[in-house]
Enzyme design. Structure first.
Site, mmCIF file in Angstrom:
data_model
loop_
_atom_site.group_PDB
_atom_site.id
_atom_site.type_symbol
_atom_site.label_atom_id
_atom_site.label_comp_id
_atom_site.label_asym_id
_atom_site.label_seq_id
_atom_site.Cartn_x
_atom_site.Cartn_y
_atom_site.Cartn_z
ATOM 1 N N GLY A 125 0.785 -1.236 0.000
ATOM 2 C CA GLY A 125 0.000 0.000 0.000
ATOM 3 C C GLY A 125 0.812 1.277 0.000
ATOM 4 O O GLY A 125 0.312 2.338 0.395
ATOM 5 N N ASN A 138 1.759 3.014 -2.605
ATOM 6 C CA ASN A 138 1.140 3.962 -3.550
ATOM 7 C C ASN A 138 -0.125 4.562 -2.953
ATOM 8 O O ASN A 138 -0.370 5.759 -3.090
ATOM 9 C CB ASN A 138 0.835 3.276 -4.884
ATOM 10 C CG ASN A 138 2.060 3.216 -5.780
ATOM 11 O OD1 ASN A 138 2.495 4.230 -6.313
ATOM 12 N ND2 ASN A 138 2.649 2.028 -5.911
ATOM 13 N N ARG A 149 -14.036 -16.091 -10.319
ATOM 14 C CA ARG A 149 -13.593 -14.715 -10.535
ATOM 15 C C ARG A 149 -14.758 -13.791 -10.915
ATOM 16 O O ARG A 149 -14.882 -12.673 -10.444
ATOM 17 C CB ARG A 149 -12.530 -14.690 -11.648
ATOM 18 C CG ARG A 149 -11.947 -13.320 -11.916
ATOM 19 C CD ARG A 149 -10.941 -13.353 -13.054
ATOM 20 N NE ARG A 149 -9.954 -14.421 -12.888
ATOM 21 C CZ ARG A 149 -8.932 -14.372 -12.042
ATOM 22 N NH1 ARG A 149 -8.751 -13.328 -11.280
ATOM 23 N NH2 ARG A 149 -8.076 -15.376 -11.965
ATOM 24 N N MET A 170 -3.180 -7.214 -7.204
ATOM 25 C CA MET A 170 -2.532 -8.289 -7.943
ATOM 26 C C MET A 170 -3.508 -9.423 -8.281
ATOM 27 O O MET A 170 -3.268 -10.588 -7.986
ATOM 28 C CB MET A 170 -1.332 -8.833 -7.138
ATOM 29 C CG MET A 170 -0.319 -7.769 -6.775
ATOM 30 S SD MET A 170 0.218 -6.768 -8.169
ATOM 31 C CE MET A 170 1.767 -7.556 -8.532
ATOM 32 N N ARG A 171 -4.606 -9.052 -8.893
ATOM 33 C CA ARG A 171 -5.602 -10.044 -9.302
ATOM 34 C C ARG A 171 -6.054 -9.689 -10.699
ATOM 35 O O ARG A 171 -6.292 -8.514 -10.988
ATOM 36 C CB ARG A 171 -6.787 -9.954 -8.338
ATOM 37 C CG ARG A 171 -7.390 -11.255 -7.945
ATOM 38 C CD ARG A 171 -8.531 -11.018 -6.979
ATOM 39 N NE ARG A 171 -9.730 -11.674 -7.475
ATOM 40 C CZ ARG A 171 -10.006 -12.949 -7.321
ATOM 41 N NH1 ARG A 171 -9.203 -13.718 -6.637
ATOM 42 N NH2 ARG A 171 -11.111 -13.479 -7.826
ATOM 43 N N HIS A 223 2.072 0.356 -13.219
ATOM 44 C CA HIS A 223 2.873 -0.849 -13.450
ATOM 45 C C HIS A 223 4.356 -0.478 -13.401
ATOM 46 O O HIS A 223 4.753 0.543 -13.974
ATOM 47 C CB HIS A 223 2.515 -1.466 -14.811
ATOM 48 C CG HIS A 223 3.202 -2.771 -15.038
ATOM 49 N ND1 HIS A 223 2.860 -3.919 -14.345
ATOM 50 C CD2 HIS A 223 4.238 -3.101 -15.840
ATOM 51 C CE1 HIS A 223 3.651 -4.911 -14.738
ATOM 52 N NE2 HIS A 223 4.495 -4.444 -15.642
ATOM 53 N N THR A 281 -7.448 -1.523 -19.930
ATOM 54 C CA THR A 281 -8.289 -2.138 -20.951
ATOM 55 C C THR A 281 -8.152 -3.653 -20.771
ATOM 56 O O THR A 281 -7.458 -4.100 -19.845
ATOM 57 C CB THR A 281 -7.811 -1.753 -22.368
ATOM 58 O OG1 THR A 281 -6.461 -2.211 -22.510
ATOM 59 C CG2 THR A 281 -7.878 -0.252 -22.596
HETATM 60 C C1 GAR Z 1 3.952 -1.400 -7.193
HETATM 61 O O1 GAR Z 1 5.313 -1.477 -7.561
HETATM 62 C C2 GAR Z 1 3.064 -1.457 -8.429
HETATM 63 O O2 GAR Z 1 3.620 -0.784 -9.531
HETATM 64 C C3 GAR Z 1 2.989 -2.934 -8.668
HETATM 65 O O3 GAR Z 1 2.842 -3.490 -7.386
HETATM 66 C C4 GAR Z 1 3.516 -2.658 -6.444
HETATM 67 C C5 GAR Z 1 2.566 -2.337 -5.319
HETATM 68 O O4 GAR Z 1 3.222 -1.658 -4.280
HETATM 69 N N1 GAR Z 1 1.899 -3.280 -9.527
HETATM 70 C C6 GAR Z 1 1.949 -4.223 -10.473
HETATM 71 O O5 GAR Z 1 2.928 -4.912 -10.663
HETATM 72 C C7 GAR Z 1 0.685 -4.363 -11.309
HETATM 73 N N2 GAR Z 1 0.894 -5.204 -12.433
HETATM 74 P P1 GAR Z 1 2.415 -0.911 -3.152
HETATM 75 O O6 GAR Z 1 1.404 -1.923 -2.597
HETATM 76 O O7 GAR Z 1 3.458 -0.554 -2.127
HETATM 77 O O8 GAR Z 1 1.751 0.278 -3.745
#
Ligand code: GAR
Length: 215
Positions: free
Chosen positions: A11, A13, A64, A89-90, A108, A140
């Site tokens: 979390g 971000n 799902r 991540m789903r 990403h 998308t």
């Molecule tokens: C981040 O690095 C994000 O870019 C990546 O997961 C991490 C989450 O970190 N997302 C992906 O790989 C999506 N395909 P966080 O939980 O600390 O924000």
């Protein structure tokens, strides 16, 4: 600009976005944080910011599609302007994506279309690229390949490891994601096919991260 944020883990971000809201850099509210993992650290971060957080258990649903139907219904109750995937991540069902098309963004940790899917930073190290970075894009049905809103470039040093590159990229993720949400809240973002145009943003100029203005 009210948003709902979906997470699965740490979390960080979410934290950067919540901070931008709490400092008044973005107007509006994070109305709800949803996690598909009960122990996600991000749920604790939501609590710290006084944001409603909910764990919705995938194992309580047949498949799902059923899970996503429930998720869409739950999100719509909050009537958000934007749905923000922050380390969610789903894989999303087509139904979920169609429900929020044009109002669904993801971050990403690579310069897409390079290194889609899991462990993008390790893929970059293994490939030997000299630059990587992060991408915020509209979602998308193509996994990690929707229209690009912004990318930040991060140089890869010879001595970089998956961990050190992850950390360097993350520092930019925490800047670009709030920036994009702010732009969208200011109605400066327009999609035209694969092109995303941000009114007034300085693309195509040096230095390498020209589109960052406020964060
Ligand atoms: C981040 O690095 C994000 O870019 C990546 O997961 C991490 C989450 O970190 N997302 C992906 O790989 C999506 N395909 P966080 O939980 O600390 O924000």
């Amino acid at each position: 600009m009210d948003i709902v944020v979906l997470i699965s883990g740490r979390g960080s971000n979410l934290q950067a976005i919540a901070r931008a809201y709490s400092e008044g850099k973005i107007k509006g509210k994070i109305k709800l944080v949803i996690s598909n993992k009960e122990k996600a650290k991000g749920l604790k971060i939501a609590r710290e910011f006084g944001i409603k957080g909910e764990f919705i258990d995938p194992s309580a649903f047949k498949n799902r599609e059923e899970y996503d139907i429930h998720l869409v219904e739950r999100i719509k109750k909050e009537n958000p302007d934007l749905v923000v995937l922050a380390g969610y991540m789903r894989i999303l069902s087509d139904y979920f994506i169609e429900s929020f098309e044009g109002k669904l963004v993801n971050i990403h940790p690579s310069l897409t279309p390079a290194f889609k899917g899991l462990k993008a930073q390790k893929q970059a190290i293994d490939y030997g690229v000299k630059f990587s970075g992060c991408t915020v894009h509209f979602v998308t049905k193509d996994l990690d390949a929707g229209p690009v809103i912004v990318q930040a470039v991060v140089p890869v040093a010879l001595e970089d490891t998956e961990e050190s590159l992850t950390e360097k990229i993350l520092a930019y993720e925490h800047r670009v994601y709030p920036q994009v949400i702010k732009w969208i809240s200011e109605k400066r973002v327009r999609i035209s096919g694969r092109q995303v145009i941000v009114e007034g943003a300085r693309y195509g100029t040096l230095p390498v991260n020209p589109a960052l203005e406020d964060f």
